[in-house]
Design a protein around this motif. Structure first.
Motif, PDB file in Angstrom:
ATOM      1  N   GLY A  96       0.795  -1.215   0.000  1.00 25.90           N
ATOM      2  CA  GLY A  96       0.000   0.000   0.000  1.00 25.90           C
ATOM      3  C   GLY A  96       0.831   1.271   0.000  1.00 25.90           C
ATOM      4  N   SER A  97       0.152   2.391   0.137  1.00 25.93           N
ATOM      5  CA  SER A  97       0.789   3.709   0.052  1.00 25.93           C
ATOM      6  C   SER A  97       1.742   3.949   1.212  1.00 25.93           C
ATOM      7  CB  SER A  97      -0.295   4.795   0.048  1.00 25.93           C
ATOM      8  OG  SER A  97       0.295   6.076   0.023  1.00 25.93           O
ATOM      9  N   GLY A  98       2.936   4.449   0.896  1.00 22.94           N
ATOM     10  CA  GLY A  98       3.917   4.760   1.912  1.00 22.94           C
ATOM     11  C   GLY A  98       4.615   3.555   2.496  1.00 22.94           C
TER      12      GLY A  98
ATOM     13  N   TRP B  90       7.057   0.160  -4.804  1.00 24.77           N
ATOM     14  CA  TRP B  90       6.692   1.095  -5.871  1.00 24.77           C
ATOM     15  C   TRP B  90       7.720   2.217  -5.977  1.00 24.77           C
ATOM     16  CZ3 TRP B  90       3.054  -1.196  -8.426  1.00 24.77           C
ATOM     17  CH2 TRP B  90       2.011  -1.855  -7.790  1.00 24.77           C
TER      18      TRP B  90
ATOM     19  N   MET C 192       8.659   4.846  -3.164  1.00 23.05           N
ATOM     20  CA  MET C 192       8.451   4.204  -1.866  1.00 23.05           C
ATOM     21  C   MET C 192       9.575   3.207  -1.598  1.00 23.05           C
ATOM     22  SD  MET C 192       4.317   3.562  -1.940  1.00 23.05           S
ATOM     23  CE  MET C 192       3.322   4.494  -3.122  1.00 23.05           C
TER      24      MET C 192
ATOM     25  N   TYR D 206       4.197  10.769 -11.253  1.00 18.69           N
ATOM     26  CA  TYR D 206       3.746   9.400 -11.051  1.00 18.69           C
ATOM     27  C   TYR D 206       2.415   9.191 -11.771  1.00 18.69           C
ATOM     28  CZ  TYR D 206       7.158   9.506  -7.232  1.00 18.69           C
ATOM     29  OH  TYR D 206       8.309   9.625  -6.498  1.00 18.69           O
TER      30      TYR D 206
ATOM     31  N   SER E 122      -4.639  -2.194  -0.320  1.00 20.36           N
ATOM     32  CA  SER E 122      -4.905  -0.764  -0.228  1.00 20.36           C
ATOM     33  C   SER E 122      -4.548  -0.073  -1.554  1.00 20.36           C
ATOM     34  CB  SER E 122      -4.140  -0.172   0.957  1.00 20.36           C
ATOM     35  OG  SER E 122      -4.592   1.109   1.270  1.00 20.36           O
ATOM     36  N   PHE E 123      -3.668   0.945  -1.533  1.00 21.35           N
ATOM     37  CA  PHE E 123      -3.281   1.629  -2.767  1.00 21.35           C
ATOM     38  C   PHE E 123      -2.766   0.656  -3.818  1.00 21.35           C
ATOM     39  CE2 PHE E 123       0.433   3.049  -5.163  1.00 21.35           C
ATOM     40  CZ  PHE E 123      -0.144   3.997  -5.997  1.00 21.35           C
TER      41      PHE E 123
ATOM     42  N   PHE F 232       9.677   7.151   1.821  1.00 31.06           N
ATOM     43  CA  PHE F 232       8.751   7.391   0.716  1.00 31.06           C
ATOM     44  C   PHE F 232       8.723   8.858   0.330  1.00 31.06           C
ATOM     45  CE2 PHE F 232       6.107   7.873   4.500  1.00 31.06           C
ATOM     46  CZ  PHE F 232       5.358   9.011   4.221  1.00 31.06           C
TER      47      PHE F 232
ATOM     48  N   LEU G 136       4.319  12.342  -3.557  1.00 33.44           N
ATOM     49  CA  LEU G 136       3.738  11.397  -4.518  1.00 33.44           C
ATOM     50  C   LEU G 136       2.258  11.661  -4.753  1.00 33.44           C
ATOM     51  CD1 LEU G 136       4.492   7.623  -4.745  1.00 33.44           C
ATOM     52  CD2 LEU G 136       2.156   8.412  -4.902  1.00 33.44           C
ATOM     53  N   TRP G 137       1.488  11.786  -3.682  1.00 31.16           N
ATOM     54  CA  TRP G 137       0.040  11.927  -3.862  1.00 31.16           C
ATOM     55  C   TRP G 137      -0.322  13.250  -4.509  1.00 31.16           C
ATOM     56  CZ3 TRP G 137      -3.586   8.506  -4.166  1.00 31.16           C
ATOM     57  CH2 TRP G 137      -3.369   7.238  -3.600  1.00 31.16           C
TER      58      TRP G 137
END
Length: 308
Positions: free
Chosen positions: A63-65, A89, A92, A101, A131-132, A223, A227-228
């Motif tokens: 997932g994210s982070g 990813w 990360m 991204y 998750s992400f 991370f 990114l977001w």
């Protein structure tokens, strides 16, 4: 009311010392994965792999982070039957950061790592995205029919229409990471997102240590905090509908990210009869909350699904 330190700083009371861990966990992390790094569109991508080449392929997507190490305590229990691969990813873990991204590039990372790890050597492999990690997985699942045998969506951030109307949208801003003078201070700041209880502090400690890097002046997170702000997501329901392989859904029964109405909504997006596992006593981070139940659920699912 001040935040609950058990949620906002679960490792603070340990003062940088690793907590005791059970034997099953020590045995799992003692299994050293194959480590690698491959270039995808100019960025170096960190990879881990377990199990013999030639076994059915299984790709694990975090997932994210997070980072590939979030699978280090579960992947060895799957590697007796599968060739298992995980990546961090871009932006990360130990992978390179990018100027921008997009989900197509993340999906390219899946393909490149799967090829490098030998997941396509035999029968079509399966993806598992948490998750992400579900989003690039769904983009990849929509690219070519027959390339993947199936994709398992694990507690995805896909919300019911009613809940979406009440969620705040990001404004594109971000804050750079703080630098903590000592590793102890950095570990004390680790928390899950969304915040949740964690009984397995030995897991939290492992993933927190591997989420940090030493920098000038101390320690900071690995991370990319921008990114977001640099990533746009297409319609999430359309991504599910576009998948060209069977989909299954795994949820945490206590998840505060994917609530019962959201799970019902996602279940309704899947083809009738799609497999569903709801893990009791698991919050959003199901592999942390109920790691052995998660492994057992995946083993049982993959033994009978998808058909054919």
């Amino acid at each position: 009311m001040p935040p609950d330190p058990n949620l906002s700083a679960p490792l603070r009371h340990l003062r940088g010392e690793p907590p005791p861990a059970p034997g099953w966990f020590r045995d799992a992390v003692a299994v050293a994965p194959e480590t690698g790094r491959i270039a995808v569109k100019g960025a170096g991508i960190e990879t881990l792999a377990w199990g013999e080449r030639g076994r059915p392929g299984l790709m694990l997507l975090h997932g994210s982070g997070a980072h590939a190490g979030w699978w280090r305590f579960t992947a060895p229990y799957l590697a007796d039957s599968y060739r298992v691969a995980a990546l961090s990813w871009s932006g990360m873990g130990g992978s390179d950061w990018r100027e921008s991204y997009d989900l197509d590039t993340f999906a390219d990372e899946i393909e490149a790592v799967a090829e490098e790890a030998g997941l396509f050597a035999g029968a079509a492999p399966v993806m598992v995205g948490h998750s992400f990690g579900c989003f690039p997985m769904l983009i990849e699942a929509g690219r070519e029919a027959g390339r993947w045998r199936g994709a398992v969506i694990v507690d995805p951030p896909i919300f019911s229409p009613e809940r979406r109307t009440g969620r705040r949208r990001e404004d594109g801003r971000f804050s750079p990471h703080r630098v903590y003078p000592t590793l102890e201070e950095a570990l004390a700041r680790f928390r899950f997102a969304p915040m949740q209880p964690c009984e397995a502090l030995y897991i939290a400690d492992l993933i927190a240590r591997e989420s940090l890097r030493e920098v000038d002046g101390g320690w900071s997170w690995r991370f990319d905090p921008s990114l977001w702000a640099r990533l746009a997501l297409p319609d999430r329901a359309e991504m599910v509908a576009a998948a060209r392989c069977p989909l299954a859904l795994v949820t945490g029964a206590r998840s505060d990210l994917m609530r019962p109405a959201d799970a019902a909504y996602v279940q309704g997006l899947l083809p009738p009869g799609s497999a569903r596992i709801d893990l009791p006593e698991a919050y959003h981070h199901v592999m942390v909350d109920q790691p052995l139940a998660f492994v057992a659920g995946l083993r049982a699912l993959l033994a009978v699904w998808p058909n054919g």
